[in-house]
Design a protein around this motif. Structure first.
Motif, short mmCIF file in Angstrom:
data_model
loop_
_atom_site.label_atom_id
_atom_site.label_comp_id
_atom_site.label_asym_id
_atom_site.label_seq_id
_atom_site.Cartn_x
_atom_site.Cartn_y
_atom_site.Cartn_z
N MET A 43 -5.00 5.91 22.40
CA MET A 43 -5.14 7.25 21.51
C MET A 43 -5.05 6.73 20.12
SD MET A 43 -2.91 10.10 23.85
CE MET A 43 -3.47 11.48 22.89
N SER A 44 -5.58 7.69 19.25
CA SER A 44 -5.42 7.64 18.01
C SER A 44 -4.69 8.89 17.08
CB SER A 44 -6.84 7.14 17.36
OG SER A 44 -7.54 8.19 16.97
N MET A 45 -4.48 8.63 15.99
CA MET A 45 -3.79 9.59 15.18
C MET A 45 -3.80 9.15 13.55
SD MET A 45 0.43 11.31 15.22
CE MET A 45 0.83 9.73 14.54
N LEU A 46 -4.33 9.90 12.73
CA LEU A 46 -4.42 9.87 11.33
C LEU A 46 -2.84 10.29 10.92
CD1 LEU A 46 -5.76 9.48 8.66
CD2 LEU A 46 -6.20 11.83 8.53
N VAL A 47 -2.26 9.35 9.92
CA VAL A 47 -1.00 9.64 9.33
C VAL A 47 -1.70 10.74 8.09
CG1 VAL A 47 0.89 8.69 8.20
CG2 VAL A 47 -0.15 7.43 10.21
N ARG A 48 -0.81 11.81 8.33
CA ARG A 48 -1.30 12.79 7.50
C ARG A 48 -0.14 12.94 6.27
NH1 ARG A 48 -2.06 17.20 11.80
NH2 ARG A 48 0.26 17.65 11.33
N ALA A 49 -0.15 13.63 5.05
CA ALA A 49 0.72 13.92 4.12
C ALA A 49 2.12 14.44 4.63
CB ALA A 49 0.18 14.50 2.91
N GLY A 60 9.32 8.08 11.90
CA GLY A 60 9.32 7.18 13.06
C GLY A 60 8.94 8.12 14.38
N GLY A 61 9.53 9.49 14.17
CA GLY A 61 9.09 10.46 15.31
C GLY A 61 7.77 10.66 15.62
N TYR A 62 6.81 10.64 14.63
CA TYR A 62 5.39 10.61 14.91
C TYR A 62 4.78 9.68 15.52
CZ TYR A 62 5.55 14.89 11.85
OH TYR A 62 5.76 16.20 11.44
N ILE A 63 5.43 8.33 15.16
CA ILE A 63 4.98 7.01 15.84
C ILE A 63 5.30 7.19 17.24
CG2 ILE A 63 4.94 4.53 15.89
CD1 ILE A 63 5.45 4.73 12.82
N PHE A 64 6.47 7.44 17.46
CA PHE A 64 7.19 7.54 18.75
C PHE A 64 6.29 8.68 19.77
CE2 PHE A 64 9.62 9.25 22.21
CZ PHE A 64 10.26 8.28 22.75
N THR A 65 5.84 9.61 19.05
CA THR A 65 5.21 10.60 19.78
C THR A 65 3.96 10.31 20.09
OG1 THR A 65 6.37 12.60 18.46
CG2 THR A 65 4.27 12.96 19.63
N LEU A 66 3.08 9.57 19.24
CA LEU A 66 1.95 9.06 19.62
C LEU A 66 2.01 8.16 20.64
CD1 LEU A 66 -1.23 8.43 19.09
CD2 LEU A 66 -0.71 6.60 17.43
N ALA A 67 2.85 7.04 20.58
CA ALA A 67 3.23 6.28 21.81
C ALA A 67 3.56 6.77 23.07
CB ALA A 67 4.23 5.23 21.35
N ASP A 68 4.41 8.33 22.95
CA ASP A 68 4.66 8.60 24.15
C ASP A 68 3.51 9.33 24.91
OD1 ASP A 68 6.92 9.85 25.80
OD2 ASP A 68 6.71 11.45 24.86
N SER A 69 2.81 10.13 23.85
CA SER A 69 1.65 11.04 24.59
C SER A 69 0.75 9.86 25.30
CB SER A 69 0.79 11.55 23.27
OG SER A 69 1.43 12.62 23.00
N THR A 70 0.50 8.64 24.70
CA THR A 70 -0.51 7.72 25.12
C THR A 70 0.02 7.22 26.37
OG1 THR A 70 -1.05 7.04 22.95
CG2 THR A 70 -1.70 5.54 24.82
N LEU A 101 -3.70 5.27 13.24
CA LEU A 101 -2.69 4.51 14.18
C LEU A 101 -3.67 4.67 15.71
CD1 LEU A 101 0.90 5.80 13.35
CD2 LEU A 101 -0.54 3.60 12.48
N GLU A 102 -3.35 3.66 16.30
CA GLU A 102 -3.96 3.42 17.45
C GLU A 102 -2.97 3.02 18.52
OE1 GLU A 102 -8.69 2.83 16.66
OE2 GLU A 102 -7.64 1.07 17.27
N ALA A 103 -2.64 3.76 19.78
CA ALA A 103 -1.79 3.30 20.71
C ALA A 103 -2.65 2.88 21.82
CB ALA A 103 -0.92 4.39 20.85
#
Length: 154
Positions: A43-49, A60-70, A101-103
């Motif tokens: 999965m991927s996610m753009l880091v927004r403002a 870090g919570g957003y990075i964790f969320t991307l990893a957790d969703s993947t 970001l790509e997880a």
């Protein structure tokens, strides 16, 4: 690709679509599914403002969320309901606003009701941002309810 591999791949894609239709959290963060296979997801996610912290790096919570969703898409890809029983993340480098970001989640072990999955989060340019390990536990039921009962009836 053998018929069994083809069937497993089709099932993983159907499960992914069913989960995505109900996954308001991942969609709200504008995540995208780049690929899914049995025991695997990307999965991927753009880091927004609105995702950066006081250090102007991705929270870090957003990075964790991307990893957790993947992780969730990988461990549910077999159409057996699975939830996290434990997760751990190591942050290796900061992500910045505008980074994509790509997880990538890979199944390392699946035995009985438990599984172990490793997720690597990278920038689209390949810089490693985080390493996540998730442990799954299979609960009752299927992601696509009744699918397995119908297969056994054929």
């Amino acid at each position: 690709m053998t018929e069994q591999n083809s069937d497993s791949q089709a099932l993983a894609e159907e499960v992914c679509a069913a989960m995505w239709s109900r996954d308001h959290a991942s969609r709200a963060l504008a995540m995208q599914i780049l690929g899914v296979k049995p025991g695997y997801a990307m999965m991927s996610m753009l880091v927004r403002a609105d995702m950066v912290n006081g250090h102007h790096t991705c929270h870090g919570g957003y990075i964790f969320t991307l990893a957790d969703s993947t992780f969730a898409y990988a461990c549910n890809s077999h159409n057996q309901n699975a939830v996290a029983s434990a997760c751990h993340i190591d942050f290796l480098a900061p992500a910045k606003e505008g980074d994509i970001l790509e997880a990538e989640a890979v199944e390392r072990s699946l035995s009985g009701r438990t599984g172990v999955y490793d997720v690597t989060v990278r920038t689209r340019g390949g810089k490693k941002i985080a390493l996540f390990r998730g442990k799954s536990y299979r609960i009752r039921g299927e992601v696509i309810a009744g699918l397995q009962q119908a297969e056994h009836a054929e």
